[in-house]
Write a protein that holds these residues in place. Structure first.
Motif, PDB file in Angstrom:
ATOM      1  N   LEU A  45       0.936  -1.039   0.003  1.00  0.00           N
ATOM      2  CA  LEU A  45      -0.004  -0.093   0.083  1.00  0.00           C
ATOM      3  C   LEU A  45       1.044   1.336   0.045  1.00  0.00           C
ATOM      4  N   SER A  46       0.216   2.406  -0.078  1.00  0.00           N
ATOM      5  CA  SER A  46       0.956   3.672  -0.329  1.00  0.00           C
ATOM      6  C   SER A  46      -0.003   4.711   0.266  1.00  0.00           C
ATOM      7  N   ALA A  47       0.634   5.773   1.293  1.00  0.00           N
ATOM      8  CA  ALA A  47      -0.109   6.895   1.532  1.00  0.00           C
ATOM      9  C   ALA A  47      -0.695   7.860   0.257  1.00  0.00           C
ATOM     10  N   LEU A  48      -0.060   7.423  -0.689  1.00  0.00           N
ATOM     11  CA  LEU A  48      -0.558   8.243  -1.929  1.00  0.00           C
ATOM     12  C   LEU A  48      -1.937   7.902  -2.261  1.00  0.00           C
ATOM     13  N   GLN A  49      -2.345   6.727  -1.983  1.00  0.00           N
ATOM     14  CA  GLN A  49      -3.554   6.205  -2.273  1.00  0.00           C
ATOM     15  C   GLN A  49      -4.772   6.949  -1.562  1.00  0.00           C
ATOM     16  N   GLU A  53     -10.834   8.038  -4.015  1.00  0.00           N
ATOM     17  CA  GLU A  53     -11.862   7.285  -3.371  1.00  0.00           C
ATOM     18  C   GLU A  53     -11.363   5.760  -3.436  1.00  0.00           C
ATOM     19  N   SER A  54     -11.150   5.379  -4.678  1.00  0.00           N
ATOM     20  CA  SER A  54     -10.913   4.240  -4.617  1.00  0.00           C
ATOM     21  C   SER A  54      -9.541   3.618  -4.030  1.00  0.00           C
ATOM     22  N   GLY A  55      -8.470   4.507  -4.136  1.00  0.00           N
ATOM     23  CA  GLY A  55      -7.447   4.185  -3.401  1.00  0.00           C
ATOM     24  C   GLY A  55      -7.606   4.282  -1.818  1.00  0.00           C
ATOM     25  N   ARG A  56      -8.420   4.898  -1.315  1.00  0.00           N
ATOM     26  CA  ARG A  56      -8.733   4.793   0.007  1.00  0.00           C
ATOM     27  C   ARG A  56      -9.410   3.517   0.453  1.00  0.00           C
ATOM     28  N   ALA A  57     -10.200   3.054  -0.443  1.00  0.00           N
ATOM     29  CA  ALA A  57     -11.060   1.922   0.184  1.00  0.00           C
ATOM     30  C   ALA A  57      -9.960   0.684  -0.209  1.00  0.00           C
ATOM     31  N   ALA A  58      -9.128   0.707  -1.102  1.00  0.00           N
ATOM     32  CA  ALA A  58      -7.826  -0.220  -1.172  1.00  0.00           C
ATOM     33  C   ALA A  58      -7.095  -0.237   0.075  1.00  0.00           C
ATOM     34  N   LEU A  59      -6.771   0.900   0.322  1.00  0.00           N
ATOM     35  CA  LEU A  59      -5.999   1.068   1.635  1.00  0.00           C
ATOM     36  C   LEU A  59      -6.551   0.709   2.892  1.00  0.00           C
ATOM     37  N   HIS A  60      -7.869   1.056   3.047  1.00  0.00           N
ATOM     38  CA  HIS A  60      -8.672   0.511   4.161  1.00  0.00           C
ATOM     39  C   HIS A  60      -8.783  -1.106   4.199  1.00  0.00           C
ATOM     40  N   ALA A  61      -9.021  -1.501   3.113  1.00  0.00           N
ATOM     41  CA  ALA A  61      -9.034  -2.964   3.052  1.00  0.00           C
ATOM     42  C   ALA A  61      -7.880  -3.838   3.368  1.00  0.00           C
ATOM     43  N   THR A  84       5.093   3.901   2.576  1.00  0.00           N
ATOM     44  CA  THR A  84       5.576   4.817   1.648  1.00  0.00           C
ATOM     45  C   THR A  84       4.904   5.893   0.934  1.00  0.00           C
ATOM     46  N   GLY A  85       5.305   7.011   0.621  1.00  0.00           N
ATOM     47  CA  GLY A  85       4.519   7.866   0.051  1.00  0.00           C
ATOM     48  C   GLY A  85       4.030   8.937   1.102  1.00  0.00           C
ATOM     49  N   PHE A  86       4.151   8.693   2.314  1.00  0.00           N
ATOM     50  CA  PHE A  86       3.605   9.649   3.423  1.00  0.00           C
ATOM     51  C   PHE A  86       4.129  10.787   3.347  1.00  0.00           C
ATOM     52  N   GLY A  87       3.264  12.170   3.381  1.00  0.00           N
ATOM     53  CA  GLY A  87       3.856  13.290   3.163  1.00  0.00           C
ATOM     54  C   GLY A  87       3.485  14.065   4.363  1.00  0.00           C
ATOM     55  N   MET A  92      -6.142  10.947   9.069  1.00  0.00           N
ATOM     56  CA  MET A  92      -6.852   9.860   8.675  1.00  0.00           C
ATOM     57  C   MET A  92      -6.393   8.463   8.680  1.00  0.00           C
ATOM     58  N   LEU A  93      -5.297   8.629   8.336  1.00  0.00           N
ATOM     59  CA  LEU A  93      -4.459   7.013   8.411  1.00  0.00           C
ATOM     60  C   LEU A  93      -4.539   6.426   9.792  1.00  0.00           C
ATOM     61  N   ALA A  94      -4.007   7.445  10.846  1.00  0.00           N
ATOM     62  CA  ALA A  94      -4.212   7.111  12.257  1.00  0.00           C
ATOM     63  C   ALA A  94      -5.343   6.600  12.636  1.00  0.00           C
ATOM     64  N   GLN A  95      -6.541   7.454  12.386  1.00  0.00           N
ATOM     65  CA  GLN A  95      -7.642   7.027  12.652  1.00  0.00           C
ATOM     66  C   GLN A  95      -8.065   5.815  12.048  1.00  0.00           C
ATOM     67  N   ALA A  96      -7.998   5.568  10.882  1.00  0.00           N
ATOM     68  CA  ALA A  96      -8.297   4.174  10.373  1.00  0.00           C
ATOM     69  C   ALA A  96      -7.708   2.917  11.134  1.00  0.00           C
ATOM     70  N   LEU A  97      -6.505   3.252  11.325  1.00  0.00           N
ATOM     71  CA  LEU A  97      -5.723   2.206  11.986  1.00  0.00           C
ATOM     72  C   LEU A  97      -6.375   1.719  13.462  1.00  0.00           C
ATOM     73  N   ALA A  98      -6.391   3.064  14.192  1.00  0.00           N
ATOM     74  CA  ALA A  98      -6.971   2.828  15.544  1.00  0.00           C
ATOM     75  C   ALA A  98      -8.451   2.502  15.578  1.00  0.00           C
ATOM     76  N   ASP A  99      -9.319   2.710  14.568  1.00  0.00           N
ATOM     77  CA  ASP A  99     -10.586   2.102  14.646  1.00  0.00           C
ATOM     78  C   ASP A  99     -10.569   0.614  14.541  1.00  0.00           C
ATOM     79  N   LEU A 100      -9.666   0.052  13.392  1.00  0.00           N
ATOM     80  CA  LEU A 100      -9.760  -1.249  13.196  1.00  0.00           C
ATOM     81  C   LEU A 100      -9.141  -2.208  14.361  1.00  0.00           C
ATOM     82  N   LEU A 101      -8.231  -1.502  15.266  1.00  0.00           N
ATOM     83  CA  LEU A 101      -7.367  -2.125  16.171  1.00  0.00           C
ATOM     84  C   LEU A 101      -8.081  -2.037  17.352  1.00  0.00           C
ATOM     85  N   ALA A 102      -9.320  -0.962  17.515  1.00  0.00           N
ATOM     86  CA  ALA A 102      -9.799  -0.692  18.940  1.00  0.00           C
ATOM     87  C   ALA A 102      -8.732   0.187  19.679  1.00  0.00           C
TER      88      ALA A 102
END
Length: 319
Positions: A45-49, A53-61, A84-87, A92-102
């Motif tokens: 995956l890449s932060a550039l995703q 919208e499709s990239g965000r969905a793939a990253l979240h998956a 990679t690609g993190f700027g 949003m990235l941190a929140q997505a991981l946090a939600d998935l990992l409680a």
């Protein structure tokens, strides 16, 4: 059954480290003593995703698949993730991981994947890391913690010496020869290996591969180039040029910040000994070079576990 270290005999000290690249995303869980208790890999995956919208969905998956695998082992209390690609926009990235990992978003630290890889090789100020994966970059973190780079501009601009660059160079040379002498690919072990990888020798298959696949998939074509290097002088030449491109990155940092030891890491750098040999030959004696098998996901896991243990020793986050 795995038993996990604990802090103050209470909440298990378990840190999750993530190293996300274009080809694959590796993860590891570390205990309080720094021991790795589990690891694994999911799709790249890449932060550039995050830009579509499709990239965000793939990253979240991909994050969801990773989180499911981790939670079957244990509950991490903190995460350090290098993407990679993190700027720098990590909310949003941190929140997505946090939600998935409680977890709380504050328990998740996001940074560039190369920063984690650097700290796996050097303490700040010590040396230069040249990392060749799907792309390529050289990094130096100074004693003030400031990140300095050369390269890492993306495969469309440069990233010379990385897996994508090797794959692109191979296909470019193959098709230039076909322009001049149609059918010449049949006398080239590299062309045979490359065409077997993309599905055949018709131009339409190469076109679909290069313009229809993601950069990680294209980067894996470099495996076919490396596999043919001992039988095909052109493949060997491409790998030697890759080493010279990687040397250029180290030389750029040395010109700006002075001579320091150099570590070469990344899976593309391990494709064939010719890459490291050519890089060494292109560096002056003032820049000593070591090749290393980097395990930044493990370094990130230890950082996360240390953060949990430190917080626990100060009574932070305890029920």
């Amino acid at each position: 059954m795995i038993s996990f270290p604990t802090a103050n005999n209470a909440v298990p000290v378990l840190g999750l480290g993530i190293d996300a690249g274009g080809t694959q995303t590796r993860w590891a869980l570390a205990g309080a003593n720094g021991a790795i208790v589990a690891d694994g890999a999911v799709d790249g995956l890449s932060a550039l995703q995050m830009s579509s919208e499709s990239g965000r969905a793939a990253l979240h998956a991909t994050f969801a698949t990773l989180s499911q695998a981790v939670l079957t082992i244990g509950q991490p209390r903190a995460v350090v993730a290098g993407l990679t690609g993190f700027g720098g926009d990590d909310v949003m990235l941190a929140q997505a991981l946090a939600d998935l990992l409680a977890l709380d978003a504050g328990d998740v630290t996001i940074c560039n994947d190369i920063e984690i890889a650097y700290r796996d090789s050097f303490a700040p100020g010590q040396g230069y890391l040249v990392y060749a994966g799907t792309g390529s970059i050289a990094a130096w973190i100074d004693t003030d913690g400031v990140f300095h780079r050369a390269g890492g501009r993306g495969v469309l601009l440069d990233d010379g010496g990385g897996g994508y660059w090797i794959a692109r160079e191979a296909l470019r040379q193959i098709w230039r020869r076909e322009d001049e002498a149609p059918g010449s690919w049949q006398a080239s072990p590299m062309a045979e290996a490359v065409f077997a990888h993309v599905g055949g020798s018709d131009w339409s298959l190469s076109r679909t591969f290069m313009y229809g696949q993601d950069r990680g998939t294209i980067g894996r074509l470099a495996l076919a180039v490396a596999a043919s290097a001992d039988a095909d002088p052109l493949a060997l030449q491409i790998l030697q040029r890759a080493g010279q491109e990687l040397a250029r990155l180290a030389l750029a940092l040395a010109a700006r910040h002075g001579p320091r030891p150099v570590v070469l890491a990344g899976r593309a750098a391990q494709l064939h000994p010719a890459i490291a040999s050519a890089m060494r030959a292109a560096l002056p004696a003032s820049l000593t070079m070591e090749q290393k098998v980097a395990r930044p996901h493990e370094a990130a896991a230890r950082q996360a576990a240390k953060a949990v243990a430190t917080a626990a020793s100060h009574g932070v986050g305890q029920d």
